[in-house]
Design a protein around this motif. Structure first.
Motif, short mmCIF file in Angstrom:
data_model
loop_
_atom_site.label_atom_id
_atom_site.label_comp_id
_atom_site.label_asym_id
_atom_site.label_seq_id
_atom_site.Cartn_x
_atom_site.Cartn_y
_atom_site.Cartn_z
N MET A 59 56.76 72.55 92.42
CA MET A 59 56.38 71.17 92.12
C MET A 59 56.19 70.41 93.43
N TRP A 60 55.36 69.36 93.36
CA TRP A 60 55.19 68.47 94.50
C TRP A 60 56.16 67.31 94.37
N ALA A 61 56.89 67.02 95.43
CA ALA A 61 57.80 65.87 95.47
C ALA A 61 57.31 64.90 96.54
N LEU A 62 57.09 63.67 96.15
CA LEU A 62 56.66 62.65 97.10
C LEU A 62 57.83 62.29 98.01
N SER A 63 57.63 62.39 99.30
CA SER A 63 58.70 62.11 100.26
C SER A 63 58.59 60.71 100.85
N ARG A 64 57.38 60.32 101.23
CA ARG A 64 57.17 58.99 101.82
C ARG A 64 55.81 58.46 101.38
N LEU A 65 55.73 57.14 101.22
CA LEU A 65 54.49 56.49 100.81
C LEU A 65 54.36 55.17 101.54
N ASP A 66 53.20 54.97 102.16
CA ASP A 66 52.92 53.73 102.90
C ASP A 66 51.66 53.12 102.31
N ILE A 67 51.81 51.97 101.62
CA ILE A 67 50.69 51.28 100.98
C ILE A 67 50.41 49.98 101.71
N LYS A 68 49.15 49.76 102.06
CA LYS A 68 48.73 48.51 102.70
C LYS A 68 47.67 47.87 101.80
N VAL A 69 47.96 46.67 101.31
CA VAL A 69 47.04 45.95 100.43
C VAL A 69 46.38 44.82 101.21
N PHE A 70 45.06 44.82 101.25
CA PHE A 70 44.32 43.79 101.96
C PHE A 70 43.84 42.69 101.02
N LYS A 71 43.52 43.09 99.79
CA LYS A 71 43.10 42.13 98.76
C LYS A 71 43.45 42.74 97.41
N SER A 72 44.32 42.09 96.65
CA SER A 72 44.81 42.67 95.41
C SER A 72 43.71 42.76 94.35
N PRO A 73 43.50 43.93 93.76
CA PRO A 73 42.60 44.03 92.61
C PRO A 73 43.11 43.14 91.47
N VAL A 74 42.19 42.64 90.65
CA VAL A 74 42.55 41.70 89.59
C VAL A 74 42.16 42.26 88.22
#
Length: 243
Positions: A59-74
């Motif tokens: 199985m794949w296990a997510l270890s780290r996640l980096d999200i950068k939002v510039f303009k939020s979808p609506v």
């Protein structure tokens, strides 16, 4: 914009639903992460390194996640998520995401690192075991989600939360996006709004576990710790969105 920009390997278009937005009509970070996760699964399934691995007890296990939002979808907006493999470093396989609007405006970017785990022994496997060089080269990306340290900002608040069945994924562990929902709820209780998130997943949580969520922060950023009986299960940090 071309169909697959920046050497991305897969794309999926979604329409933001009413059930995915906050009171301002903007997509919640947890729901954006859901779309990233779904795109990753679809890409993996299309190239035979997704659900097919279950037959091999992997199985794949997510270890780290980096999200950068510039303009939020609506609400009601159609967005396209692009994703692709971005190399391997030791036991980590990297996957990048790009989110654009119908007019090709870049709305968000994310980078993630994944571990390949044997579901029976719980031992981490080398990702090259199932990944092709065509999708995941030996080149390491410049942008990699970093390892977080314990909070250094002032303590603000804490709350306890019991893991519910709605938090669980198909492996009977807490889904990685459920942690993000917990973070958003805790930050929202302090009337803070964030414009992205970096999270490190450290240990698994299961049904009915009691998790202690602690918030630290100042006017610029916040830090969150999740722990069970003193054992750290995740660390996160996020920039505060200014009015």
């Amino acid at each position: 914009m071309s169909k697959l920009p920046e050497n991305f390997q897969f794309s999926k278009t979604f329409e933001v639903g009413s059930f995915q937005v906050n009171p301002k009509g903007q997509i919640r970070l947890k729901d954006l992460a859901d779309l990233l996760q779904e795109s990753a699964w679809l890409h993996a399934d299309s190239a035979d390194f997704g659900r097919v691995l279950l037959k091999e007890n992997l199985m794949w296990a997510l270890s780290r996640l980096d999200i950068k939002v510039f303009k939020s979808p609506v609400w009601g907006q159609k967005i396209t998520v692009f994703t692709g493999g971005r190399g391997i470093e030791k036991l980590f396989a990297f996957r990048e995401f790009l989110v654009i609007s119908e007019t090709d405006e870049v709305l968000a970017r994310a980078m993630s690192s994944w571990l390949l785990v044997d579901t029976e022994s719980k031992r981490i496997q080398r990702p090259e075991k199932v990944l092709s060089d065509r999708l995941f080269s030996s080149e390491v990306p410049d942008w990699r989600p970093v390892k977080l340290e314990l909070p250094s900002l002032p303590y603000l608040s804490a709350t306890d939360r019991e893991v519910a069945t709605s938090d669980l994924d198909l492996y009977n562990h807490v889904n990685n996006t459920s942690y993000i929902r917990w973070v958003e709820d805790l930050i929202g209780s302090e009337d803070m709004v964030i414009s992205g998130l970096l999270i490190n997943y450290l240990a698994e949580c299961k049904n009915k576990d009691l998790i202690r969520l602690s918030l630290h922060g100042d006017e610029d950023s916040c830090q969150i710790v999740g722990e069970i009986a003193g054992r750290k299960v995740f660390l996160a940090t996020a920039p505060i969105l200014k009015d």
